[in-house]
Scaffold this active site. Structure first.
Site, PDB file in Angstrom:
ATOM      1  N   LYS A  80       0.976  -1.366   0.139  1.00  0.00           N
ATOM      2  CA  LYS A  80       0.020   0.033  -0.157  1.00  0.00           C
ATOM      3  C   LYS A  80       0.802   1.279  -0.003  1.00  0.00           C
ATOM      4  O   LYS A  80       0.768   2.376  -0.700  1.00  0.00           O
ATOM      5  CB  LYS A  80      -0.815   0.031   1.104  1.00  0.00           C
TER       6      LYS A  80
ATOM      7  N   ARG B 296     -10.422   1.411   8.151  1.00  0.00           N
ATOM      8  CA  ARG B 296      -9.781   0.071   8.335  1.00  0.00           C
ATOM      9  C   ARG B 296     -10.987  -0.828   9.299  1.00  0.00           C
ATOM     10  O   ARG B 296     -10.487  -1.923   9.700  1.00  0.00           O
ATOM     11  CB  ARG B 296      -8.490   0.095   9.351  1.00  0.00           C
TER      12      ARG B 296
ATOM     13  N   ARG C  41      11.305  -6.073   6.149  1.00  0.00           N
ATOM     14  CA  ARG C  41      11.023  -4.524   5.510  1.00  0.00           C
ATOM     15  C   ARG C  41      11.856  -3.486   6.199  1.00  0.00           C
ATOM     16  O   ARG C  41      12.033  -3.586   7.385  1.00  0.00           O
ATOM     17  CB  ARG C  41       9.353  -4.137   5.626  1.00  0.00           C
TER      18      ARG C  41
ATOM     19  N   ARG D 261      10.880  -0.942  11.266  1.00  0.00           N
ATOM     20  CA  ARG D 261       9.768  -0.349  12.027  1.00  0.00           C
ATOM     21  C   ARG D 261       9.671  -1.018  13.245  1.00  0.00           C
ATOM     22  O   ARG D 261       9.429  -2.307  13.260  1.00  0.00           O
ATOM     23  CB  ARG D 261       8.566  -0.575  10.985  1.00  0.00           C
TER      24      ARG D 261
ATOM     25  N   ARG E 128      -1.196  -8.107  13.688  1.00  0.00           N
ATOM     26  CA  ARG E 128      -1.831  -7.114  12.732  1.00  0.00           C
ATOM     27  C   ARG E 128      -2.471  -7.946  11.595  1.00  0.00           C
ATOM     28  O   ARG E 128      -3.564  -7.332  11.037  1.00  0.00           O
ATOM     29  CB  ARG E 128      -0.441  -6.151  12.184  1.00  0.00           C
TER      30      ARG E 128
HETATM   31  P1  ADP Z   1       0.596  -1.419   7.959  1.00  0.00           P
HETATM   32  O1  ADP Z   1      -0.515  -1.195   6.671  1.00  0.00           O
HETATM   33  O2  ADP Z   1       1.747  -1.811   7.366  1.00  0.00           O
HETATM   34  O3  ADP Z   1       0.085  -2.040   8.964  1.00  0.00           O
HETATM   35  P2  ADP Z   1       0.199   1.372   8.826  1.00  0.00           P
HETATM   36  O4  ADP Z   1       1.403   2.437   8.663  1.00  0.00           O
HETATM   37  O5  ADP Z   1      -0.912   1.646   7.731  1.00  0.00           O
HETATM   38  O6  ADP Z   1       0.829  -0.125   8.504  1.00  0.00           O
HETATM   39  O7  ADP Z   1      -0.211   1.432  10.203  1.00  0.00           O
HETATM   40  C1  ADP Z   1       0.382   1.200  11.327  1.00  0.00           C
HETATM   41  C2  ADP Z   1      -0.388   1.136  12.424  1.00  0.00           C
HETATM   42  O8  ADP Z   1      -1.202   2.261  12.828  1.00  0.00           O
HETATM   43  C3  ADP Z   1      -1.778   0.057  12.479  1.00  0.00           C
HETATM   44  O9  ADP Z   1      -0.966  -1.399  12.905  1.00  0.00           O
HETATM   45  C4  ADP Z   1      -2.523   0.636  13.638  1.00  0.00           C
HETATM   46  O10 ADP Z   1      -2.256   0.473  14.756  1.00  0.00           O
HETATM   47  C5  ADP Z   1      -2.441   2.164  13.415  1.00  0.00           C
HETATM   48  N1  ADP Z   1      -3.291   2.757  12.443  1.00  0.00           N
HETATM   49  C6  ADP Z   1      -3.133   2.849  11.032  1.00  0.00           C
HETATM   50  N2  ADP Z   1      -4.440   3.306  10.486  1.00  0.00           N
HETATM   51  C7  ADP Z   1      -5.456   3.092  11.228  1.00  0.00           C
HETATM   52  C8  ADP Z   1      -6.639   3.330  11.223  1.00  0.00           C
HETATM   53  N3  ADP Z   1      -7.356   3.809   9.949  1.00  0.00           N
HETATM   54  N4  ADP Z   1      -7.478   2.700  12.373  1.00  0.00           N
HETATM   55  C9  ADP Z   1      -6.786   2.494  13.483  1.00  0.00           C
HETATM   56  N5  ADP Z   1      -5.646   2.240  13.573  1.00  0.00           N
HETATM   57  C10 ADP Z   1      -4.535   2.385  12.763  1.00  0.00           C
END
Ligand code: ADP
Ligand code: ZN
Length: 215
Positions: free
Chosen positions: A13, A86, A125, A154, A165
């Site tokens: 993404k 999400r 990663r 990360r 996750r």
């Molecule tokens: P990835 O898609 O690799 O899990 P992101 O950078 O999009 O990573 O998100 C990292 C973390 O941030 C998620 O695991 C979650 O804890 C939090 N997060 C991100 N976007 C949302 C969202 N829309 N709602 C709730 N938590 C979120």
């Protein structure tokens, strides 16, 4: 052009979002980046979000919805949402907000990948410490080409948190696939190829819809 990018953690993404917003000149809202920035700055939001993120859990809906709506208000003509919505609650809140402003979504791009690929990609990663972009796996250098920053892992990319996750994604985020299918706005691309191949498929979809909208 109002787009949502949907996909599991590790679906690519972030990498694809960077290309899309550059080529289509769209403002980019990545909730994960917003939280990581807040954590680095140790703001109230950052301190709260860190508790959830480190455990592989989602940040509560009421916190995320407020942040995103505020950012969206000034860019209603076009945007790419990356990592949001999400949950079904977030999707419903997004619809409510966009309908109220008479600016419905153009589409939702789903990047599909297998669970094996997700686990492999995330545990291998690296991201740039300074600007946050993903390291291209084919890049053998140890510094970011964009800003010269160091590549680091990360904090939430360890096997335990990654597994959590993935479970959270399957339970809370995959229901959005049906939700958007029903609304006939879902466009699926195969995320198993190279970043270049995946991007070509995405670009084709976006261009097709863009011309439908401007004609
Ligand atoms: P990835 O898609 O690799 O899990 P992101 O950078 O999009 O990573 O998100 C990292 C973390 O941030 C998620 O695991 C979650 O804890 C939090 N997060 C991100 N976007 C949302 C969202 N829309 N709602 C709730 N938590 C979120
Ligand atoms: Zn960088």
């Amino acid at each position: 052009m109002r787009w949502v990018l949907l996909g599991a953690p590790g679906s690519g993404k972030g990498t694809q979002a960077e290309r899309i917003v550059k080529d289509f000149k769209l403002p980019h809202i990545a909730t994960g980046d917003i939280f990581r920035e807040a954590i680095a700055k140790e703001t109230d939001l950052g301190i709260k979000a860190k508790e959830y993120i480190d455990r592989g859990q989602l940040v509560p809906d009421d916190i995320v919805v407020g942040i995103v709506n505020e950012k969206l208000s000034s860019i209603l003509e076009g945007f790419l949402l990356d990592g949001y919505p999400r949950t079904i609650v977030q999707a419903e809140e997004l619809d409510k907000f966009l309908l109220k402003n008479k600016k419905p979504l153009t589409g939702v791009l789903l990047i599909s990948v297998s669970q094996r690929t997700i686990l492999d990609r995330l545990t291998n990663r690296f991201i740039c410490e300074k600007c946050g972009i993903n390291k291209d796996p084919s890049d053998t250098g140890d510094k970011c080409k964009k800003c010269g920053g160091n590549f680091v892992k990360r904090a939430d990319d360890n096997v335990e948190t990654v597994k959590k996750r993935i479970t959270v994604y399957l339970n809370q985020t995959t229901p959005l696939i049906e939700y958007y299918k029903k609304k006939k706005v879902l466009y699926e691309v195969n995320g198993e190829g190279t970043p270049f191949e995946i991007y070509n498929e995405i670009k084709a979809t976006l261009f097709r819809l863009k011309s439908e909208f401007t004609m």
